[in-house]
Design a protein around this motif. Structure first.
Motif, PDB file in Angstrom:
ATOM      1  N   SER A  19       0.826  -1.205   0.000  1.00  0.00           N
ATOM      2  CA  SER A  19       0.000   0.000   0.000  1.00  0.00           C
ATOM      3  C   SER A  19       0.864   1.261   0.000  1.00  0.00           C
ATOM      4  N   LYS A  20       1.978   1.230   0.704  1.00  0.00           N
ATOM      5  CA  LYS A  20       2.886   2.386   0.737  1.00  0.00           C
ATOM      6  C   LYS A  20       3.512   2.633  -0.633  1.00  0.00           C
ATOM      7  N   LYS A  21       3.853   1.560  -1.322  1.00  0.00           N
ATOM      8  CA  LYS A  21       4.420   1.708  -2.665  1.00  0.00           C
ATOM      9  C   LYS A  21       3.364   2.242  -3.633  1.00  0.00           C
ATOM     10  N   ASN A  22       2.146   1.772  -3.467  1.00  0.00           N
ATOM     11  CA  ASN A  22       1.058   2.256  -4.303  1.00  0.00           C
ATOM     12  C   ASN A  22       0.808   3.743  -4.062  1.00  0.00           C
ATOM     13  N   ASP A  23       0.851   4.151  -2.783  1.00  0.00           N
ATOM     14  CA  ASP A  23       0.657   5.563  -2.451  1.00  0.00           C
ATOM     15  C   ASP A  23       1.777   6.416  -3.050  1.00  0.00           C
ATOM     16  N   LEU A  24       3.003   5.912  -3.013  1.00  0.00           N
ATOM     17  CA  LEU A  24       4.129   6.655  -3.577  1.00  0.00           C
ATOM     18  C   LEU A  24       3.972   6.785  -5.086  1.00  0.00           C
ATOM     19  N   GLU A  25       3.537   5.741  -5.734  1.00  0.00           N
ATOM     20  CA  GLU A  25       3.325   5.811  -7.186  1.00  0.00           C
ATOM     21  C   GLU A  25       2.262   6.855  -7.526  1.00  0.00           C
ATOM     22  N   MET A  26       1.184   6.873  -6.766  1.00  0.00           N
ATOM     23  CA  MET A  26       0.120   7.851  -6.999  1.00  0.00           C
ATOM     24  C   MET A  26       0.652   9.271  -6.796  1.00  0.00           C
ATOM     25  N   ARG A  27       1.509   9.425  -5.802  1.00  0.00           N
ATOM     26  CA  ARG A  27       2.117  10.735  -5.524  1.00  0.00           C
ATOM     27  C   ARG A  27       2.984  11.178  -6.688  1.00  0.00           C
ATOM     28  N   ILE A  28       3.753  10.254  -7.242  1.00  0.00           N
ATOM     29  CA  ILE A  28       4.624  10.571  -8.376  1.00  0.00           C
ATOM     30  C   ILE A  28       3.805  10.941  -9.599  1.00  0.00           C
ATOM     31  N   ARG A  29       2.782  10.180  -9.868  1.00  0.00           N
ATOM     32  CA  ARG A  29       1.965  10.428 -11.071  1.00  0.00           C
ATOM     33  C   ARG A  29       1.168  11.726 -10.947  1.00  0.00           C
ATOM     34  N   LYS A  30       0.783  12.061  -9.727  1.00  0.00           N
ATOM     35  CA  LYS A  30       0.071  13.316  -9.520  1.00  0.00           C
ATOM     36  C   LYS A  30       1.009  14.498  -9.689  1.00  0.00           C
ATOM     37  N   SER A  31       2.232  14.353  -9.181  1.00  0.00           N
ATOM     38  CA  SER A  31       3.215  15.435  -9.255  1.00  0.00           C
ATOM     39  C   SER A  31       3.775  15.610 -10.656  1.00  0.00           C
ATOM     40  N   THR A  32       4.008  14.474 -11.343  1.00  0.00           N
ATOM     41  CA  THR A  32       4.567  14.508 -12.706  1.00  0.00           C
ATOM     42  C   THR A  32       3.743  13.595 -13.608  1.00  0.00           C
ATOM     43  N   PRO A  33       2.610  14.080 -14.088  1.00  0.00           N
ATOM     44  CA  PRO A  33       1.685  13.272 -14.905  1.00  0.00           C
ATOM     45  C   PRO A  33       2.310  12.673 -16.160  1.00  0.00           C
ATOM     46  N   SER A  34       3.394  13.260 -16.604  1.00  0.00           N
ATOM     47  CA  SER A  34       4.028  12.777 -17.838  1.00  0.00           C
ATOM     48  C   SER A  34       4.905  11.541 -17.595  1.00  0.00           C
ATOM     49  N   THR A  35       5.056  11.152 -16.358  1.00  0.00           N
ATOM     50  CA  THR A  35       5.927  10.021 -16.024  1.00  0.00           C
ATOM     51  C   THR A  35       5.428   8.731 -16.669  1.00  0.00           C
ATOM     52  N   LYS A  36       6.308   8.064 -17.366  1.00  0.00           N
ATOM     53  CA  LYS A  36       5.983   6.775 -17.982  1.00  0.00           C
ATOM     54  C   LYS A  36       6.653   5.621 -17.243  1.00  0.00           C
ATOM     55  N   VAL A  37       7.889   5.831 -16.835  1.00  0.00           N
ATOM     56  CA  VAL A  37       8.644   4.776 -16.156  1.00  0.00           C
ATOM     57  C   VAL A  37       8.884   5.204 -14.706  1.00  0.00           C
ATOM     58  N   ILE A  38       8.161   4.600 -13.790  1.00  0.00           N
ATOM     59  CA  ILE A  38       8.277   4.945 -12.372  1.00  0.00           C
ATOM     60  C   ILE A  38       9.703   4.731 -11.871  1.00  0.00           C
ATOM     61  N   TYR A  39      10.343   3.704 -12.367  1.00  0.00           N
ATOM     62  CA  TYR A  39      11.723   3.400 -11.970  1.00  0.00           C
ATOM     63  C   TYR A  39      12.628   4.610 -12.117  1.00  0.00           C
ATOM     64  N   ASN A  40      12.463   5.349 -13.196  1.00  0.00           N
ATOM     65  CA  ASN A  40      13.321   6.503 -13.453  1.00  0.00           C
ATOM     66  C   ASN A  40      13.154   7.599 -12.399  1.00  0.00           C
ATOM     67  N   ARG A  41      12.000   7.628 -11.745  1.00  0.00           N
ATOM     68  CA  ARG A  41      11.734   8.644 -10.733  1.00  0.00           C
ATOM     69  C   ARG A  41      12.329   8.285  -9.369  1.00  0.00           C
ATOM     70  N   VAL A  42      12.385   6.993  -9.084  1.00  0.00           N
ATOM     71  CA  VAL A  42      12.830   6.586  -7.744  1.00  0.00           C
ATOM     72  C   VAL A  42      14.284   6.135  -7.682  1.00  0.00           C
ATOM     73  N   LYS A  43      14.923   5.956  -8.812  1.00  0.00           N
ATOM     74  CA  LYS A  43      16.289   5.421  -8.795  1.00  0.00           C
ATOM     75  C   LYS A  43      17.345   6.457  -8.454  1.00  0.00           C
TER      76      LYS A  43
END
Length: 223
Positions: A19-43
């Motif tokens: 659930s925490k990972k899901n919440d983080l993904e939602m946070r990333i997509r809300k902040s940067t809607p253009s994100t396609k590869v989540i990995y690139n945001r967290v690495k």
């Protein structure tokens, strides 16, 4: 015996990882809607998302349990649990559900090891099942549990990640000492801290050697 081989008596249990990972993904997509590869945001090491991702894992490796109390944050990486090469696209491979926090040793040792469908749930660090696969013995070694000791695939995974190495044992000892130092009286803490520093120096030298070997191997590969 502790239920999770990655934790000492002083470590917090992982909680609500999915659930925490899901919440983080939602946070990333809300902040940067253009994100396609989540990995690139967290690495990226300097990313606020990398920091949040590490927090989900209590700043500990999902595979061996090593902690930022032992090694630098820069020695932690984001691993594709199912290797990137097995996916049709980087976008799918880099989905949050497929990402695991791993120390340098585990991530580089695991490399492109392919985990078959039969073992995806069993070996996933985010699940409870991996706690039944590996145990920590009385001498701090990571061992394969009796239920899986004859399983060739589990043994291959165990060997690939070098979970039997002395460094894993030393990391666990260091974690115990860190926890103990935080709970004993000042005089005892000072004595333990002296021991801790010496062991830490030994561990740091081992890490530097591994990085140097890894760099030499990479340079030797054909381009």
């Amino acid at each position: 015996m502790l239920s999770d081989y990655r934790n000492t008596l002083y470590c917090s249990e992982l909680q609500d990882v999915y659930s925490k990972k899901n919440d983080l993904e939602m946070r990333i997509r809300k902040s940067t809607p253009s994100t396609k590869v989540i990995y690139n945001r967290v690495k990226e090491g300097s990313s606020v998302y990398k920091e949040a991702f590490m927090g989900i894992y209590n700043y500990k490796c999902g595979y061996c349990g090593n902690s930022i109390k032992n090694i630098s944050k820069t020695m932690f990486e984001v691993d594709h649990y199912i290797c990137e090469s097995s996916f049709k696209s980087k976008e799918v491979a880099g989905e949050m559900v497929n990402l695991i926090l791993a120390c340098y040793d585990c991530n580089r040792s695991k490399s492109n090891f392919f985990i078959t469908n039969q073992y995806k749930a069993t070996l996933n660090p985010d699940s409870e099942k991996i706690k039944d696969v590996f145990i920590r013995d009385d001498f701090y070694y990571i061992k394969i549990s009796d239920n899986y000791k004859d399983d060739d695939f589990i043994s291959s995974f165990y060997d690939k990640l070098k979970l039997s190495y002395q460094s894993r044992r030393l990391d666990y000892l260091l974690l115990n000492l860190h926890g103990l130092c935080e709970r004993v009286e000042e005089t005892q803490s000072n004595q333990l801290s002296s021991i801790l520093r010496k062991l830490q120096q030994k561990r740091n030298l081992a890490s530097l050697k591994l990085i140097a070997e890894d760099a030499s191997f990479s340079e030797a590969q054909p381009t």
